[in-house]
Design a protein around this motif. Structure first.
Motif, PDB file in Angstrom:
ATOM      1  N   ARG A  20       0.851  -1.190   0.000  1.00  0.00           N
ATOM      2  CA  ARG A  20       0.000   0.000   0.000  1.00  0.00           C
ATOM      3  C   ARG A  20       0.889   1.242   0.000  1.00  0.00           C
ATOM      4  O   ARG A  20       1.854   1.324   0.752  1.00  0.00           O
ATOM      5  CB  ARG A  20      -0.901  -0.005   1.230  1.00  0.00           C
ATOM      6  N   CYS A  21       0.533   2.219  -0.832  1.00  0.00           N
ATOM      7  CA  CYS A  21       1.314   3.454  -0.886  1.00  0.00           C
ATOM      8  C   CYS A  21       1.133   4.240   0.411  1.00  0.00           C
ATOM      9  O   CYS A  21       0.005   4.446   0.860  1.00  0.00           O
ATOM     10  CB  CYS A  21       0.894   4.297  -2.089  1.00  0.00           C
ATOM     11  N   PRO A  22       2.251   4.691   1.023  1.00  0.00           N
ATOM     12  CA  PRO A  22       2.146   5.444   2.276  1.00  0.00           C
ATOM     13  C   PRO A  22       1.583   6.860   2.095  1.00  0.00           C
ATOM     14  O   PRO A  22       1.224   7.520   3.071  1.00  0.00           O
ATOM     15  CB  PRO A  22       3.583   5.497   2.802  1.00  0.00           C
ATOM     16  N   ASN A  39      -2.772  10.596  -0.211  1.00  0.00           N
ATOM     17  CA  ASN A  39      -3.399  11.253  -1.363  1.00  0.00           C
ATOM     18  C   ASN A  39      -3.115  10.558  -2.688  1.00  0.00           C
ATOM     19  O   ASN A  39      -3.567  10.998  -3.734  1.00  0.00           O
ATOM     20  CB  ASN A  39      -2.934  12.705  -1.452  1.00  0.00           C
ATOM     21  N   CYS A  40      -2.337   9.489  -2.645  1.00  0.00           N
ATOM     22  CA  CYS A  40      -1.993   8.770  -3.879  1.00  0.00           C
ATOM     23  C   CYS A  40      -3.265   8.208  -4.522  1.00  0.00           C
ATOM     24  O   CYS A  40      -4.164   7.722  -3.828  1.00  0.00           O
ATOM     25  CB  CYS A  40      -1.028   7.638  -3.559  1.00  0.00           C
ATOM     26  N   ILE A  41      -3.303   8.257  -5.840  1.00  0.00           N
ATOM     27  CA  ILE A  41      -4.505   7.780  -6.554  1.00  0.00           C
ATOM     28  C   ILE A  41      -4.793   6.300  -6.266  1.00  0.00           C
ATOM     29  O   ILE A  41      -5.937   5.857  -6.301  1.00  0.00           O
ATOM     30  CB  ILE A  41      -4.388   8.052  -8.070  1.00  0.00           C
ATOM     31  N   SER A  42      -3.734   5.562  -5.908  1.00  0.00           N
ATOM     32  CA  SER A  42      -3.936   4.130  -5.601  1.00  0.00           C
ATOM     33  C   SER A  42      -4.647   3.937  -4.257  1.00  0.00           C
ATOM     34  O   SER A  42      -5.059   2.835  -3.916  1.00  0.00           O
ATOM     35  CB  SER A  42      -2.599   3.383  -5.610  1.00  0.00           C
ATOM     36  N   ASN A  43      -4.778   5.025  -3.475  1.00  0.00           N
ATOM     37  CA  ASN A  43      -5.479   4.945  -2.188  1.00  0.00           C
ATOM     38  C   ASN A  43      -6.882   5.530  -2.252  1.00  0.00           C
ATOM     39  O   ASN A  43      -7.533   5.694  -1.226  1.00  0.00           O
ATOM     40  CB  ASN A  43      -4.689   5.676  -1.104  1.00  0.00           C
ATOM     41  N   ARG A  87       9.444   2.366  -5.189  1.00  0.00           N
ATOM     42  CA  ARG A  87       8.906   3.688  -5.513  1.00  0.00           C
ATOM     43  C   ARG A  87       7.551   3.529  -6.196  1.00  0.00           C
ATOM     44  O   ARG A  87       7.423   2.772  -7.163  1.00  0.00           O
ATOM     45  CB  ARG A  87       9.867   4.439  -6.430  1.00  0.00           C
ATOM     46  N   CYS A  88       6.567   4.255  -5.684  1.00  0.00           N
ATOM     47  CA  CYS A  88       5.216   4.196  -6.251  1.00  0.00           C
ATOM     48  C   CYS A  88       5.237   4.708  -7.687  1.00  0.00           C
ATOM     49  O   CYS A  88       5.783   5.781  -7.958  1.00  0.00           O
ATOM     50  CB  CYS A  88       4.277   5.037  -5.398  1.00  0.00           C
ATOM     51  N   VAL A  89       4.644   3.961  -8.602  1.00  0.00           N
ATOM     52  CA  VAL A  89       4.660   4.392 -10.008  1.00  0.00           C
ATOM     53  C   VAL A  89       3.673   5.552 -10.234  1.00  0.00           C
ATOM     54  O   VAL A  89       3.790   6.255 -11.230  1.00  0.00           O
ATOM     55  CB  VAL A  89       4.331   3.245 -11.004  1.00  0.00           C
ATOM     56  N   TYR A  90       2.756   5.769  -9.310  1.00  0.00           N
ATOM     57  CA  TYR A  90       1.774   6.847  -9.491  1.00  0.00           C
ATOM     58  C   TYR A  90       2.254   8.168  -8.889  1.00  0.00           C
ATOM     59  O   TYR A  90       2.170   9.207  -9.535  1.00  0.00           O
ATOM     60  CB  TYR A  90       0.434   6.453  -8.875  1.00  0.00           C
ATOM     61  N   CYS A  91       2.725   8.129  -7.655  1.00  0.00           N
ATOM     62  CA  CYS A  91       3.064   9.396  -6.985  1.00  0.00           C
ATOM     63  C   CYS A  91       4.547   9.516  -6.664  1.00  0.00           C
ATOM     64  O   CYS A  91       4.973  10.531  -6.108  1.00  0.00           O
ATOM     65  CB  CYS A  91       2.241   9.545  -5.704  1.00  0.00           C
ATOM     66  N   GLU A  92       5.321   8.476  -6.980  1.00  0.00           N
ATOM     67  CA  GLU A  92       6.771   8.466  -6.775  1.00  0.00           C
ATOM     68  C   GLU A  92       7.203   8.433  -5.312  1.00  0.00           C
ATOM     69  O   GLU A  92       8.383   8.556  -5.016  1.00  0.00           O
ATOM     70  CB  GLU A  92       7.445   9.632  -7.516  1.00  0.00           C
TER      71      GLU A  92
HETATM   72 ZN    ZN Z   1       1.628   6.392  -4.433  1.00  0.00          ZN
END
Ligand code: ZN
Ligand code: CTP
Length: 154
Positions: free
Chosen positions: A108-110, A113-117, A137-142
């Protein structure tokens, strides 16, 4: 190995995940999606004495040959893990876990506000920047995850 040292019996067919860092077996079980709904016979041994390291954990899943992509996610928490495929009591295949370049869904992205959340139908995805120690590293929000990866496993 003599019987005296064998905590969990040999299995006839299935997969043995060996050399899991002591204390991480339950996370491995979680990553594999093993929960109260499965019917496979699963044995978990924790803090077993080991020749190579002092202690280790082992997970045995009977009558199931785990897919390699399933098993590769285990490298997130067991970088020294080995996957043994057992058929008719024999180890017919032995592989070290290998962290793939991208990890989907497991972490889960920490970043809240990441779109994956959000409620969007987007599955989390991380690029593997470093294998040991694991850095993602998250591919959506880095957003980077550079330590305690296991705390971010869904
Ligand atoms: Zn993210
Ligand atoms: N195993 C099992 N059932 C079998 C055969 C093996 O549960 N029928 C388990 C062993 O207990 C061990 C793992 O599968 O945890 C790998 O078996 P093996 O390759 O025989 O052991 P080692 O030589 O000790 O493995 P390694 O070199 O990877 O430490």
């Amino acid at each position: 190995m003599n019987d005296k040292d064998l905590r969990v019996g040999s299995i006839k067919d299935g997969t043995v995940i060996d050399h899991i860092d002591a204390g991480s077996a339950l996370k491995v079980v979680q990553i594999l999606g093993i929960d109260e709904n499965i019917e496979d016979i699963v044995s978990i041994a924790m803090n077993v004495p080991s020749a190579k390291t002092k202690t280790k954990d082992i997970v045995k899943v009977e009558d199931r040959e785990l897919a390699s992509d399933e098993v590769d996610k285990i490298a997130l928490i067991a970088p020294e893990g080995t996957i043994n495929i057992i058929r008719n009591y024999e180890v017919i295949e032995k592989n070290k876990v290998n962290l793939p370049k991208f990890i989907k869904e497991v972490v889960r992205c920490p970043n809240r506000n990441c779109i994956s959340n959000t409620d969007e139908p987007i599955k989390s995805e991380f690029q593997v920047i470093n294998k040991n120690p694991v850095k993602l590293r998250c591919v959506y929000c880095e957003r980077a995850i550079e330590q305690n990866v296991s705390e971010h496993i869904k």
